[in-house]
Write a protein that holds these residues in place. Structure first.
Motif, mmCIF file in Angstrom:
data_model
loop_
_atom_site.group_PDB
_atom_site.id
_atom_site.type_symbol
_atom_site.label_atom_id
_atom_site.label_comp_id
_atom_site.label_asym_id
_atom_site.label_seq_id
_atom_site.Cartn_x
_atom_site.Cartn_y
_atom_site.Cartn_z
ATOM 1 N N ARG A 211 0.811 -1.217 0.000
ATOM 2 C CA ARG A 211 0.000 0.000 0.000
ATOM 3 C C ARG A 211 0.849 1.274 0.000
ATOM 4 N NH1 ARG A 211 -5.040 -1.450 4.125
ATOM 5 N NH2 ARG A 211 -5.691 -3.371 3.049
ATOM 6 N N THR A 212 2.161 1.114 0.013
ATOM 7 C CA THR A 212 3.019 2.271 -0.242
ATOM 8 C C THR A 212 2.854 2.658 -1.713
ATOM 9 O OG1 THR A 212 4.644 1.690 1.446
ATOM 10 C CG2 THR A 212 5.415 3.078 -0.355
ATOM 11 N N TYR A 213 2.824 3.966 -1.971
ATOM 12 C CA TYR A 213 2.642 4.431 -3.347
ATOM 13 C C TYR A 213 3.941 5.066 -3.832
ATOM 14 C CZ TYR A 213 0.883 6.888 -7.445
ATOM 15 O OH TYR A 213 0.700 7.332 -8.722
ATOM 16 N N THR A 214 4.409 4.649 -5.007
ATOM 17 C CA THR A 214 5.612 5.221 -5.605
ATOM 18 C C THR A 214 5.361 5.526 -7.072
ATOM 19 O OG1 THR A 214 6.538 3.077 -6.266
ATOM 20 C CG2 THR A 214 7.079 3.869 -4.045
ATOM 21 N N SER A 215 6.119 6.462 -7.598
ATOM 22 C CA SER A 215 5.970 6.820 -9.003
ATOM 23 C C SER A 215 7.246 7.483 -9.505
ATOM 24 C CB SER A 215 4.780 7.770 -9.188
ATOM 25 O OG SER A 215 4.621 8.124 -10.550
ATOM 26 N N ILE A 216 7.582 7.225 -10.768
ATOM 27 C CA ILE A 216 8.740 7.841 -11.426
ATOM 28 C C ILE A 216 8.294 8.395 -12.774
ATOM 29 C CG2 ILE A 216 10.945 7.395 -12.566
ATOM 30 C CD1 ILE A 216 11.689 5.482 -10.472
ATOM 31 N N LYS A 217 8.779 9.571 -13.093
ATOM 32 C CA LYS A 217 8.538 10.138 -14.422
ATOM 33 C C LYS A 217 9.865 10.317 -15.133
ATOM 34 C CE LYS A 217 6.529 14.017 -16.948
ATOM 35 N NZ LYS A 217 5.865 15.330 -16.880
ATOM 36 N N ARG A 218 9.898 9.910 -16.416
ATOM 37 C CA ARG A 218 11.095 10.077 -17.237
ATOM 38 C C ARG A 218 10.846 11.151 -18.287
ATOM 39 N NH1 ARG A 218 10.646 4.567 -16.170
ATOM 40 N NH2 ARG A 218 12.528 3.567 -15.376
ATOM 41 N N ASP A 219 11.932 11.761 -18.761
ATOM 42 C CA ASP A 219 11.805 12.789 -19.783
ATOM 43 C C ASP A 219 11.776 12.156 -21.171
ATOM 44 O OD1 ASP A 219 14.389 12.039 -20.310
ATOM 45 O OD2 ASP A 219 15.311 13.882 -19.553
ATOM 46 N N ALA A 220 11.822 12.996 -22.213
ATOM 47 C CA ALA A 220 11.731 12.503 -23.591
ATOM 48 C C ALA A 220 12.899 11.603 -23.965
ATOM 49 C CB ALA A 220 11.659 13.686 -24.549
ATOM 50 N N GLN A 221 14.066 11.798 -23.322
ATOM 51 C CA GLN A 221 15.250 10.969 -23.578
ATOM 52 C C GLN A 221 15.319 9.750 -22.660
ATOM 53 O OE1 GLN A 221 15.631 14.504 -23.353
ATOM 54 N NE2 GLN A 221 15.478 14.519 -25.584
ATOM 55 N N ASN A 222 14.193 9.445 -21.980
ATOM 56 C CA ASN A 222 14.103 8.301 -21.063
ATOM 57 C C ASN A 222 15.044 8.435 -19.875
ATOM 58 O OD1 ASN A 222 12.818 5.875 -20.357
ATOM 59 N ND2 ASN A 222 14.524 4.661 -21.138
ATOM 60 N N ARG A 223 15.304 9.673 -19.471
ATOM 61 C CA ARG A 223 16.134 9.937 -18.300
ATOM 62 C C ARG A 223 15.252 10.302 -17.111
ATOM 63 N NH1 ARG A 223 19.983 14.469 -20.795
ATOM 64 N NH2 ARG A 223 17.887 15.298 -21.092
ATOM 65 N N PHE A 224 15.817 10.160 -15.919
ATOM 66 C CA PHE A 224 15.068 10.463 -14.693
ATOM 67 C C PHE A 224 14.649 11.926 -14.670
ATOM 68 C CE2 PHE A 224 15.037 12.216 -10.416
ATOM 69 C CZ PHE A 224 14.136 11.387 -9.779
ATOM 70 N N ALA A 225 13.384 12.165 -14.335
ATOM 71 C CA ALA A 225 12.888 13.539 -14.210
ATOM 72 C C ALA A 225 12.373 13.799 -12.795
ATOM 73 C CB ALA A 225 11.787 13.804 -15.234
ATOM 74 N N TYR A 226 11.335 13.025 -12.365
ATOM 75 C CA TYR A 226 10.747 13.219 -11.043
ATOM 76 C C TYR A 226 10.541 11.874 -10.351
ATOM 77 C CZ TYR A 226 9.317 17.457 -13.570
ATOM 78 O OH TYR A 226 9.302 18.578 -14.348
ATOM 79 N N MET A 227 10.472 11.931 -9.025
ATOM 80 C CA MET A 227 10.182 10.736 -8.233
ATOM 81 C C MET A 227 9.252 11.122 -7.085
ATOM 82 S SD MET A 227 10.779 8.919 -5.239
ATOM 83 C CE MET A 227 12.168 9.751 -4.488
ATOM 84 N N PHE A 228 8.329 10.218 -6.732
ATOM 85 C CA PHE A 228 7.364 10.469 -5.656
ATOM 86 C C PHE A 228 7.182 9.191 -4.857
ATOM 87 C CE2 PHE A 228 3.118 10.178 -3.909
ATOM 88 C CZ PHE A 228 2.861 11.444 -3.394
ATOM 89 N N PHE A 229 7.066 9.344 -3.536
ATOM 90 C CA PHE A 229 6.672 8.182 -2.745
ATOM 91 C C PHE A 229 5.950 8.636 -1.485
ATOM 92 C CE2 PHE A 229 10.185 8.745 0.193
ATOM 93 C CZ PHE A 229 9.821 8.025 1.322
ATOM 94 N N ALA A 230 4.938 7.841 -1.109
ATOM 95 C CA ALA A 230 4.159 8.079 0.108
ATOM 96 C C ALA A 230 4.093 6.771 0.877
ATOM 97 C CB ALA A 230 2.761 8.569 -0.239
ATOM 98 N N PRO A 231 4.589 6.723 2.116
ATOM 99 C CA PRO A 231 4.567 5.480 2.890
ATOM 100 C C PRO A 231 3.135 5.017 3.172
ATOM 101 C CG PRO A 231 6.050 7.106 3.867
ATOM 102 C CD PRO A 231 5.255 7.825 2.826
ATOM 103 N N ALA A 232 2.969 3.718 3.293
ATOM 104 C CA ALA A 232 1.641 3.147 3.540
ATOM 105 C C ALA A 232 1.048 3.671 4.846
ATOM 106 C CB ALA A 232 1.732 1.622 3.575
#
Length: 467
Positions: A211-232
């Motif tokens: 139930r922990t929520y995580t997410s990653i967004k990559r840019d157009a070149q498939n490189r790291f852009a943003y990261m998010f996480f919320a503990p359960a």
């Protein structure tokens, strides 16, 4: 290839099979009988264990041993020949007879010493206190255990003193600093490695803590852009917190910098309650809109939801875009700080503080009129922000006496050490802190038998005592 202990008989058999001629086999047998090896040596072998016929685990271990040995002796050697099959060293002084010759045993990574003259014939004047073989890689191996120890603050000066005491050599500041960085990278991993395995890390985080929520967004070149996480635990407990969320960002100090988004609230016991975290390159509209969008997926939106922050326009834009039903409030501390930066008079700031904290609108209007008569320019600057965002008497929703975002500053102070680490170690640090907090709070809550929280009980007791 996995290396296993080999007996002397087996080593002799391997050596015999690796010799090209009958003459060389006889010579090797004779030397092995004179000094038969008893084990495979590593870089931490004792000097008296090394002789003709000694077997090292690999070439790297052998060179490490001789580097350490020569540094202790305050002499230097140079590699005459170095390849995957042979290695030959000699003293840098031409007239000195010290030399070592070793070869790789066929079909193995083992290296066998076939010649070793262990007597330095060079003069004392040729010996140096600054060793070229005392590289930052060598130094990092010497201090890595000290870096692991949280009780010891490892600084370049600490490394210089340690090497002077242990080896009697002089190390420069920059080399010491590089050694510390390499030891840290060995323990925590390099920043590049951290970002490379970040998706796997977040996947395991959810697997180990459902139930922990995580997410990653990559840019157009498939490189790291943003990261998010919320503990359960934060997601499950949000419905029991006050519907006021403080949001801010703080700088990361690792190699690639960036910022850390932090969103916190307060629980029923008046304690700071972390909700979620995010990582981005900078504070901008796109980053905050994405961060608030991920937050909306994890928390239940209250009808009376309030967001608090400093006067960062990107935060205001993100809240307006993603949470149009929420009300946006401004931190009074940051507002007052802006007035001081504009060199407002002390009387003006005092009037402003009294007006923002007054409960009645009549008192607010009276104090603001006095402020306007003293400094109209500052009054106009203040009124650029609607009073509904910063004045207690005009605030349309319950603010629960949370006039500033000091709880965010407190959270940033707690995370100060973690912000200097690579991203994976920083996430470990955050989870460890939250785990400690939630465990202690749960333990205290289970020990109380009141129908309200410990803080609420203490506040009611104080009020009754005064009455």
């Amino acid at each position: 290839m996995e290396l296993i202990p080999i007996t002397s008989d087996r080593i002799e058999e391997i050596v015999e099979s690796s010799c090209a001629s009958q003459k060389s086999r006889k010579r090797v047998r004779r030397k092995l009988k004179e000094s038969p090896p008893c084990k495979i040596l590593r870089h931490d072998a004792l000097p008296e264990e090394v002789r003709v016929g000694s077997i090292f685990e690999n070439k790297q271990n052998m060179t490490k041993f001789f580097c350490s040995f020569e540094i202790n002796q305050k002499v230097e050697f140079t590699a005459v020949r170095s390849c995957s099959k042979r290695y030959k060293m000699k003293c840098i002084v031409d007239k000195c007879g010290w030399n070592v010759r070793a070869t790789r045993i066929k079909n193995f990574t083992l290296f066998r010493v076939i010649k070793y003259h262990n007597i330095h014939e060079c003069s004392v004047d040729a010996r140096k206190s600054d060793q070229k073989h005392a590289t930052s890689n060598f130094l990092s191996e010497q201090i890595i255990e000290h870096v692991r120890d949280k009780k010891i603050e490892v600084t370049p000066a600490f490394v210089e003193n340690k090497m002077k005491k242990k080896f009697g050599i002089d190390i420069g500041y920059h080399k010491s600093w590089r050694a510390i960085q390499k030891a840290i990278a060995c323990i925590r991993g390099t920043p590049e490695e951290n970002y490379q395995i970040l998706p796997s890390y977040l996947h395991m985080m959810v697997g180990k803590n459902p139930r922990t929520y995580t997410s990653i967004k990559r840019d157009a070149q498939n490189r790291f852009a943003y990261m998010f996480f919320a503990p359960a635990a934060s997601i499950a407990s949000w419905s029991y917190c006050r519907p006021v969320i403080a949001v801010d960002a703080t700088f990361l100090k690792s190699k690639y910098r960036g910022i850390l988004f932090v969103a916190v609230s307060k629980d029923a016991n008046n304690q700071i309650f972390p909700l979620c975290f995010g990582v981005a390159d900078s504070e901008n509209n796109e980053a905050y809109i994405w961060f608030f969008g991920e937050m909306k997926k994890t928390i239940q939106v209250h009808r009376e939801l309030v967001f608090l922050s400093d006067r960062n326009q990107s935060i205001a834009n993100g809240i307006r875009k993603v949470f149009p039903e929420a009300h946006y409030g401004i931190c009074l501390y940051h507002f007052e700080k802006k007035l001081k930066q504009r060199h407002a008079k002390a009387t003006v700031i005092n009037r402003f503080q009294s007006a923002t904290r007054s409960y009645k609108r009549e008192d607010f209007n009276q104090l603001m009129s006095q402020l306007k008569s003293i400094d109209k320019k500052t009054y106009n600057y203040i009124m650029e922000e609607p009073p509904e965002r910063w004045a207690r008497s005009w605030f349309p929703r319950r603010r629960y006496d949370m006039l500033t975002i000091n709880m965010i500053e407190s959270m940033n102070s707690v995370l100060l050490e973690g912000r200097e680490m690579p991203i994976l170690r920083m996430l470990d640090f955050i989870q460890e802190k939250l785990g400690e907090w939630f465990y202690e709070r749960r333990k205290k809550a289970n020990e109380t038998f009141h129908r309200v929280s410990i803080w609420a009980e203490e506040e009611m007791t104080k009020k009754m005592d005064l009455a």
